[in-house]
Design an enzyme around this catalytic site. Sequence first.
Site, PDB file in Angstrom:
ATOM      1  N   PHE A 104     -13.844 -31.186 -37.882  1.00  0.00           N
ATOM      2  CA  PHE A 104     -12.328 -31.265 -37.817  1.00  0.00           C
ATOM      3  C   PHE A 104     -11.517 -29.991 -38.495  1.00  0.00           C
ATOM      4  O   PHE A 104     -10.854 -30.045 -39.378  1.00  0.00           O
ATOM      5  CB  PHE A 104     -11.911 -32.553 -38.436  1.00  0.00           C
ATOM      6  CG  PHE A 104     -12.369 -33.631 -37.901  1.00  0.00           C
ATOM      7  CD1 PHE A 104     -13.693 -34.245 -38.294  1.00  0.00           C
ATOM      8  CD2 PHE A 104     -11.980 -34.397 -36.886  1.00  0.00           C
ATOM      9  CE1 PHE A 104     -14.418 -35.287 -37.755  1.00  0.00           C
ATOM     10  CE2 PHE A 104     -12.452 -35.420 -36.297  1.00  0.00           C
ATOM     11  CZ  PHE A 104     -13.552 -36.017 -36.864  1.00  0.00           C
ATOM     12  N   VAL A 123     -16.978 -22.212 -35.673  1.00  0.00           N
ATOM     13  CA  VAL A 123     -17.501 -23.577 -36.227  1.00  0.00           C
ATOM     14  C   VAL A 123     -18.748 -23.339 -37.135  1.00  0.00           C
ATOM     15  O   VAL A 123     -18.776 -23.488 -38.235  1.00  0.00           O
ATOM     16  CB  VAL A 123     -17.438 -24.547 -35.125  1.00  0.00           C
ATOM     17  CG1 VAL A 123     -18.112 -25.833 -35.836  1.00  0.00           C
ATOM     18  CG2 VAL A 123     -16.144 -25.027 -34.565  1.00  0.00           C
ATOM     19  N   CYS A 126      -9.945 -25.557 -28.699  1.00  0.00           N
ATOM     20  CA  CYS A 126     -10.174 -26.899 -28.981  1.00  0.00           C
ATOM     21  C   CYS A 126      -9.141 -27.896 -28.073  1.00  0.00           C
ATOM     22  O   CYS A 126      -9.699 -28.809 -27.127  1.00  0.00           O
ATOM     23  CB  CYS A 126     -10.293 -27.195 -30.245  1.00  0.00           C
ATOM     24  SG  CYS A 126     -11.527 -26.654 -31.264  1.00  0.00           S
TER      25      CYS A 126
HETATM   26  C1  UDX Z   1     -17.517 -24.183 -30.113  1.00  0.00           C
HETATM   27  C2  UDX Z   1     -16.785 -25.123 -29.464  1.00  0.00           C
HETATM   28  O1  UDX Z   1     -15.635 -24.188 -29.043  1.00  0.00           O
HETATM   29  C3  UDX Z   1     -16.199 -26.282 -30.328  1.00  0.00           C
HETATM   30  O2  UDX Z   1     -15.286 -27.054 -29.476  1.00  0.00           O
HETATM   31  C4  UDX Z   1     -17.445 -26.974 -30.909  1.00  0.00           C
HETATM   32  O3  UDX Z   1     -16.778 -27.956 -31.616  1.00  0.00           O
HETATM   33  C5  UDX Z   1     -18.367 -25.964 -31.659  1.00  0.00           C
HETATM   34  O4  UDX Z   1     -18.466 -25.069 -30.981  1.00  0.00           O
HETATM   35  P1  UDX Z   1     -16.704 -22.187 -31.845  1.00  0.00           P
HETATM   36  O5  UDX Z   1     -17.512 -21.895 -32.845  1.00  0.00           O
HETATM   37  O6  UDX Z   1     -15.200 -21.795 -31.556  1.00  0.00           O
HETATM   38  O7  UDX Z   1     -16.749 -23.865 -31.080  1.00  0.00           O
HETATM   39  O8  UDX Z   1     -17.571 -21.488 -30.492  1.00  0.00           O
HETATM   40  P2  UDX Z   1     -17.627 -19.869 -30.151  1.00  0.00           P
HETATM   41  O9  UDX Z   1     -16.904 -19.424 -31.021  1.00  0.00           O
HETATM   42  O10 UDX Z   1     -17.603 -19.682 -28.867  1.00  0.00           O
HETATM   43  O11 UDX Z   1     -19.394 -19.664 -30.967  1.00  0.00           O
HETATM   44  C6  UDX Z   1     -20.308 -20.217 -30.131  1.00  0.00           C
HETATM   45  C7  UDX Z   1     -21.621 -19.447 -30.776  1.00  0.00           C
HETATM   46  O12 UDX Z   1     -22.693 -19.868 -30.067  1.00  0.00           O
HETATM   47  C8  UDX Z   1     -21.381 -17.995 -30.228  1.00  0.00           C
HETATM   48  O13 UDX Z   1     -21.785 -17.119 -31.147  1.00  0.00           O
HETATM   49  C9  UDX Z   1     -22.832 -17.801 -29.291  1.00  0.00           C
HETATM   50  O14 UDX Z   1     -23.380 -16.624 -29.085  1.00  0.00           O
HETATM   51  C10 UDX Z   1     -23.671 -19.014 -29.787  1.00  0.00           C
HETATM   52  N1  UDX Z   1     -24.455 -19.415 -28.569  1.00  0.00           N
HETATM   53  C11 UDX Z   1     -24.028 -19.813 -27.528  1.00  0.00           C
HETATM   54  C12 UDX Z   1     -25.772 -19.439 -29.140  1.00  0.00           C
HETATM   55  O15 UDX Z   1     -26.464 -19.339 -30.241  1.00  0.00           O
HETATM   56  N2  UDX Z   1     -26.756 -19.917 -28.049  1.00  0.00           N
HETATM   57  C13 UDX Z   1     -26.230 -20.473 -26.869  1.00  0.00           C
HETATM   58  O16 UDX Z   1     -27.367 -20.989 -26.231  1.00  0.00           O
HETATM   59  C14 UDX Z   1     -24.926 -20.014 -26.544  1.00  0.00           C
HETATM   60  C1  UDX Z   2      -7.822 -28.412 -33.885  1.00  0.00           C
HETATM   61  C2  UDX Z   2      -7.654 -29.447 -34.880  1.00  0.00           C
HETATM   62  O1  UDX Z   2      -6.568 -29.435 -35.512  1.00  0.00           O
HETATM   63  C3  UDX Z   2      -8.979 -29.589 -35.775  1.00  0.00           C
HETATM   64  O2  UDX Z   2      -9.050 -30.832 -36.339  1.00  0.00           O
HETATM   65  C4  UDX Z   2     -10.225 -29.601 -34.642  1.00  0.00           C
HETATM   66  O3  UDX Z   2     -11.286 -29.431 -35.243  1.00  0.00           O
HETATM   67  C5  UDX Z   2     -10.148 -28.167 -33.756  1.00  0.00           C
HETATM   68  O4  UDX Z   2      -8.844 -28.077 -33.002  1.00  0.00           O
HETATM   69  P1  UDX Z   2      -7.109 -25.839 -34.177  1.00  0.00           P
HETATM   70  O5  UDX Z   2      -6.964 -25.787 -32.728  1.00  0.00           O
HETATM   71  O6  UDX Z   2      -8.010 -24.489 -34.966  1.00  0.00           O
HETATM   72  O7  UDX Z   2      -7.465 -27.139 -34.719  1.00  0.00           O
HETATM   73  O8  UDX Z   2      -5.639 -25.429 -34.922  1.00  0.00           O
HETATM   74  P2  UDX Z   2      -4.606 -26.491 -35.043  1.00  0.00           P
HETATM   75  O9  UDX Z   2      -3.841 -26.094 -36.362  1.00  0.00           O
HETATM   76  O10 UDX Z   2      -4.904 -27.863 -34.779  1.00  0.00           O
HETATM   77  O11 UDX Z   2      -3.560 -25.974 -33.694  1.00  0.00           O
HETATM   78  C6  UDX Z   2      -3.841 -26.356 -32.693  1.00  0.00           C
HETATM   79  C7  UDX Z   2      -2.594 -25.738 -31.629  1.00  0.00           C
HETATM   80  O12 UDX Z   2      -1.627 -26.600 -31.902  1.00  0.00           O
HETATM   81  C8  UDX Z   2      -2.131 -24.373 -32.055  1.00  0.00           C
HETATM   82  O13 UDX Z   2      -1.823 -23.569 -30.602  1.00  0.00           O
HETATM   83  C9  UDX Z   2      -0.856 -24.645 -32.598  1.00  0.00           C
HETATM   84  O14 UDX Z   2       0.131 -23.462 -32.581  1.00  0.00           O
HETATM   85  C10 UDX Z   2      -0.236 -25.796 -32.223  1.00  0.00           C
HETATM   86  N1  UDX Z   2       0.622 -26.462 -32.792  1.00  0.00           N
HETATM   87  C11 UDX Z   2       0.028 -27.142 -34.184  1.00  0.00           C
HETATM   88  C12 UDX Z   2       1.834 -26.865 -32.340  1.00  0.00           C
HETATM   89  O15 UDX Z   2       2.334 -26.338 -31.378  1.00  0.00           O
HETATM   90  N2  UDX Z   2       2.764 -27.733 -33.360  1.00  0.00           N
HETATM   91  C13 UDX Z   2       2.228 -28.287 -34.348  1.00  0.00           C
HETATM   92  O16 UDX Z   2       2.993 -28.840 -35.090  1.00  0.00           O
HETATM   93  C14 UDX Z   2       0.944 -27.816 -34.873  1.00  0.00           C
END
Ligand code: UDX
Ligand code: UDX
Length: 437
Positions: free
Chosen positions: A153, A12, A261
């Site tokens: 999102f 993200v 998520c």
């Molecule tokens: C995460 C959550 O999964 C998601 O639900 C939320 O909306 C946004 O943050 P994501 O980007 O997938 O999404 O997380 P991740 O890929 O685990 O990255 C988090 C980053 O934060 C890592 O690079 C980690 O090193 C960093 N981090 C974590 C910090 O910089 N400081 C901290 O204290 C903890």
């Molecule tokens: C989701 C939300 O879509 C996004 O808005 C939010 O910010 C983060 O979580 P993401 O999890 O990255 O995004 O992927 P998405 O495309 O939503 O798929 C989520 C899961 O649902 C996947 O495992 C996918 O395989 C599954 N999926 C999706 C289904 O099984 N059927 C579908 O029709 C669509």
Amino acid sequence: MKQICVIGVGYVGLVTGACFADLGNRVVALDMNKKRIENLKQGIMPIYEPGLDELVKRNVKAGRLSFTTSYAEALHGCEFIFIAVGTPSGVNGEADLQYVAAAARSIAQNMTGPLIIINKSTVPIGTGDWVADIVRSAQPKPIPFSVVSCPEFLREGTAISDFMNPHRIVIGSLDKEAANKVAELHLPLRAPIVITDLRTAEMIKYASNAFLATKISFINEIAEICEALGADVKEVAAGMGYDIRIGKLFLDAGLGWGGSCFPKDVRALAYMAKEKALETPILDAAVKVNYRQRKAAVQRTAELLGGSVKGKTIGLLGLAFKPNTDDMRDAPSIDIAHGLIESGAQVRAYDPAAMDAARSILPAVDLFDDPYSMAEGCDALIVVTEWNEFKQLDLERIKSLMRTPVIFDGRNIYDPILMKQLGFTYRSVGRGYNHQP
Ligand code: UDX
Ligand code: UDX
């Protein structure tokens, strides 16, 4: 042009920072993971996300995007700071906010001027107020700030496009001036902007993800009934989707949802409700149906092999939780591989992007560099992730390589009639053809 800082360069945070830089802002992205920051300074991405490599490099070259592990450096001259650190599930499903708290404290201790602190991470309802309390108590001296909720999102695999073409921007704050400033940041995206209070904005995010997850579990339940009654769920979904009240997206039956998520957010929302002594029968059912799909994949593959996978070699086509990502967090492939291994099968796998992640997550699974060498000698294949490259596989070649031509299509990417013509023992999810004589 605004001065922006993003805390957390994960799926993200990195996309958010790079996109805001691409809009012309000056962005400093911070992470506590030194290796991750060092790699980014050398142009090495920490994640696989289509288009991200080019976007990051172009904006670094233009001087709009830089990386650091120092909060003091990141906050110098900063007006907006996004918290995008991980919010993983705790043992009871609640969101673990230790990283959000750590980021809030570090911001408080290093801020030198007024700040708008924006929660980008998905955080439980009420976290905005909690972050404000942490910042206020951790500041060496009072400096004005506001906390705003601006949930993401972004779908993995299409995150850049989702950022640049949002359906809506949601902004939550009790400070209208701060909300308007955050809204101004997003004006170039020319999307509808919903400005509300903190808790409502936080709930919009959870309710949106929980609804999408429930919609998928709904079609998976319909798929079960279709299979029993001889209807085709793909056609059912198509017929439903023309109704704009239903919509055609997120109606693909299959192995259900994984990722970082949906599983986390549905559990966290249910946990928050239960903390208020509320029942969540719909959310609980959505989770139950979702994880049943994974068990069914193992059971149905066993049925296709005469009742057991013991001693059989099974190949998984795909490991990532969805196509166009390397992310295996809560991927169906993990439960499916474990289920097969526990039942005595030898499991192989190939995935176009998730092989590095898989090595540590699934050490007992033999990994192959392409689907054909993986298929050689397999008793059955399972389509786990619907990567495009699996849709046009040379199925006659696959059949000639397999010990027995058996395929369980967990994502309904193949045509049952064609598969029958090719001589496969084939099963998919919710396709009435499974019962064709
Ligand atoms: C995460 C959550 O999964 C998601 O639900 C939320 O909306 C946004 O943050 P994501 O980007 O997938 O999404 O997380 P991740 O890929 O685990 O990255 C988090 C980053 O934060 C890592 O690079 C980690 O090193 C960093 N981090 C974590 C910090 O910089 N400081 C901290 O204290 C903890
Ligand atoms: C989701 C939300 O879509 C996004 O808005 C939010 O910010 C983060 O979580 P993401 O999890 O990255 O995004 O992927 P998405 O495309 O939503 O798929 C989520 C899961 O649902 C996947 O495992 C996918 O395989 C599954 N999926 C999706 C289904 O099984 N059927 C579908 O029709 C669509």
